[in-house]
Design an enzyme around this catalytic site. Structure first.
Site, PDB file in Angstrom:
ATOM      1  N   ASP A 317      -8.134   4.110   9.175  1.00  0.00           N
ATOM      2  CA  ASP A 317      -8.621   2.654   9.227  1.00  0.00           C
ATOM      3  C   ASP A 317      -9.382   2.460  10.874  1.00  0.00           C
ATOM      4  OD1 ASP A 317      -9.113   0.116   8.714  1.00  0.00           O
ATOM      5  OD2 ASP A 317      -7.259  -0.667   9.145  1.00  0.00           O
ATOM      6  N   ARG A 321     -12.360  -3.064  15.440  1.00  0.00           N
ATOM      7  CA  ARG A 321     -11.165  -3.978  15.153  1.00  0.00           C
ATOM      8  C   ARG A 321      -9.850  -3.545  15.724  1.00  0.00           C
ATOM      9  NH1 ARG A 321     -12.806  -3.019  10.014  1.00  0.00           N
ATOM     10  NH2 ARG A 321     -11.343  -2.139   8.845  1.00  0.00           N
ATOM     11  N   ASN A 322      -9.800  -2.046  15.549  1.00  0.00           N
ATOM     12  CA  ASN A 322      -8.556  -1.493  15.830  1.00  0.00           C
ATOM     13  C   ASN A 322      -8.785  -0.344  17.059  1.00  0.00           C
ATOM     14  OD1 ASN A 322      -7.072  -2.474  13.443  1.00  0.00           O
ATOM     15  ND2 ASN A 322      -8.038  -0.710  11.909  1.00  0.00           N
ATOM     16  N   ASP A 335      -3.415   0.421  15.624  1.00  0.00           N
ATOM     17  CA  ASP A 335      -3.105   0.392  14.314  1.00  0.00           C
ATOM     18  C   ASP A 335      -2.953   1.415  13.352  1.00  0.00           C
ATOM     19  OD1 ASP A 335      -2.526  -1.063  11.877  1.00  0.00           O
ATOM     20  OD2 ASP A 335      -4.346  -2.449  12.147  1.00  0.00           O
TER      21      ASP A 335
END
Length: 473
Positions: A317, A321-322, A335
């Site tokens: 992922d 955003r991570n 994350d």
């Protein structure tokens, strides 16, 4: 020889760079200039004994923070040596109040072909210079003059210019490093009772978890990720967090502890209040955009992913955003809710919870994840960085992503993105996973896009410019 520490010829003496006041019984207080014999290096805290001027042991052994001490007689002891520091961090430090034209620092280079870099403030900018070594291990900047030791090179460029009109003056202001008490928690005591933690404001939420600002034992700020038991059982939770405890890298979010008793489960990590990379990018104005800064971010992420790759770990992922940002613009990959260790080359997942627009075609079609599917995601992340956080494939519905990718459709280059950087994205998006680069190769490709200055050279040496200039065209 009672009172002396047993030391062999390979034993090294360490010297403290700052005063330190202990806050726990197992920690050792000391003053700047104190000398130590390190007994064991364990994470961020080292077991040591203090020595007097004659090398005799003083007091009991205790723990000292590793970033407060340096090996005696090495570059690490010098006020101008800043160790493992990125270009962007160097710029941020040198442009702060207290530094002036000629302020400088030496850092470990983020490029493979030379080990050290010299960063120097020049009025309203910072210039970076390669510190190279010849076959005799002598240091030099321009091949004209060599030096047997790094400190001699630095001394010489106080007297003569490192480039036109620019001499070294004073070392960059160096601030006392941060210390975390959490690193002293032994590996077999990662499981902590929930009563030690207090939840504060919510920082974010996902389908299966929420993240809060929290406090440990009423004094240490942390981030607390809560995961409901319905998402996973305790056995799986412990198994999938146990490997995270073994991962230590400056570009990975540090795991401090877990709580696996009761609902929800807790994952305790370091707190980075600046937030994620995506919001950082979207908050930038176009005139604030810096290609050097973007490359630095990409290199940091590639370096963290290279570490995961070497440890047979896939993230699954990887996206802006991570990626979390520290106060000094250090990027931390976060994350790991979808992360897995892969004992074989392939991990298969049929989960429907997929970040479609960041996921490689073979993972979308068959649930096949490898480090090369992470490379695909890195290409999307690189596009996010260069486009200031643009949504990938904005015109394509999620359900149609796979058929578009199978037809060979790829995103266009972001505005003002160089052909060199866009070509790296396209390599990451190769349909054949085996044709995608490794993260080690990606790090090198990005390094070769960064600009370094040249010291002034004589006409005889001017032909070297073509060899050493690795700036973007």
């Amino acid at each position: 020889m009672d009172g002396y520490v047993e030391m062999n010829q390979n034993s090294k003496i360490y010297v403290s760079l700052w005063d330190f006041q202990s806050s726990a019984p197992q920690e050792m207080s000391f003053k700047a200039g104190d000398r130590f014999h390190v007994l064991k290096k364990t994470g961020d805290w080292w077991s040591a004994v203090k020595l007097d001027a004659q090398g005799r042991r003083v007091g009991k052994k205790g723990y000292v923070p590793h970033n407060y001490v340096a090996e005696e007689g090495t570059e690490e002891q010098q006020p101008w040596f800043f160790g493992d520091l990125s270009r962007t961090e160097a710029v941020n430090l040198l442009m702060k109040e207290g530094n002036q034209t000629g302020s400088f620092l030496v850092r470990i280079s983020d490029k493979n072909e030379f080990f050290y870099a010299l960063s120097v403030r020049s009025q309203d900018a910072v210039k970076h210079f390669r510190i190279l070594q010849n076959n005799q291990e002598e240091y030099y900047l321009n091949c004209v003059t060599t030096f047997p030791a790094l400190h001699q090179l630095i001394s010489a460029y106080h007297a003569k210019p490192v480039s036109q009109g620019l001499k070294l003056t004073a070392p960059c202001v160096k601030h006392e490093p941060q210390v975390t008490d959490l690193s002293l928690v032994p590996l077999d005591e990662w499981e902590r009772p929930k009563e030690e933690f207090a939840l504060g404001r919510r920082l974010g939420m996902g389908n299966f978890s929420e993240v809060y600002e929290g406090c440990w034992n009423g004094r240490i700020k942390v981030a607390i990720k809560t995961i409901k038991q319905g998402v996973t059982n305790r056995e799986i939770f412990m198994k999938e967090t146990s490997f995270l405890k073994t991962l230590h890298h400056r570009n990975l979010l540090s795991l401090y502890a877990v709580c696996s008793v009761g609902d929800p489960y807790y994952i305790i990590t370091e707190l980075l209040p600046r937030g994620d990379l995506l919001n950082y990018l979207r908050g930038l104005e176009h005139d604030q955009a810096s290609i050097d800064g973007f490359l630095d971010i990409a290199m940091q992420v590639a370096d963290g992913m290279r570490y995961l790759e070497a440890n047979n770990c896939i993230h699954r992922d990887l996206a802006a955003r991570n990626i979390l940002m520290s106060q000094n613009n250090i990027c931390k990959i976060a994350d790991f809710g979808m992360a897995r260790i892969i004992k074989d080359e392939l991990y298969v997942s049929l989960s429907k919870e997929i970040p479609y627009k960041w996921t490689a075609p073979e993972a979308l079609a068959f649930g096949r994840y490898t480090t090369k599917s992470d490379v695909w995601s890195f290409g999307i992340l690189l596009h996010e960085i260069m486009s200031l956080g643009m949504v990938p494939y904005p015109e394509i519905p999620t359900g149609q992503m796979l058929q578009y990718l199978k037809k060979g459709y790829r995103m266009k280059a972001p505005e003002n993105c160089s052909k060199k950087i866009y070509s790296i994205m396209l390599e990451c998006w190769s349909e054949n996973p085996h044709k995608r680069p490794t993260f080690d190769e990606l790090k090198t490709k990005l390094e070769n896009s960064a600009n370094y200055e040249l010291t002034e050279v004589s006409p005889k040496q001017s032909k070297l410019k073509g060899i050493f200039n690795i700036g973007m065209k």
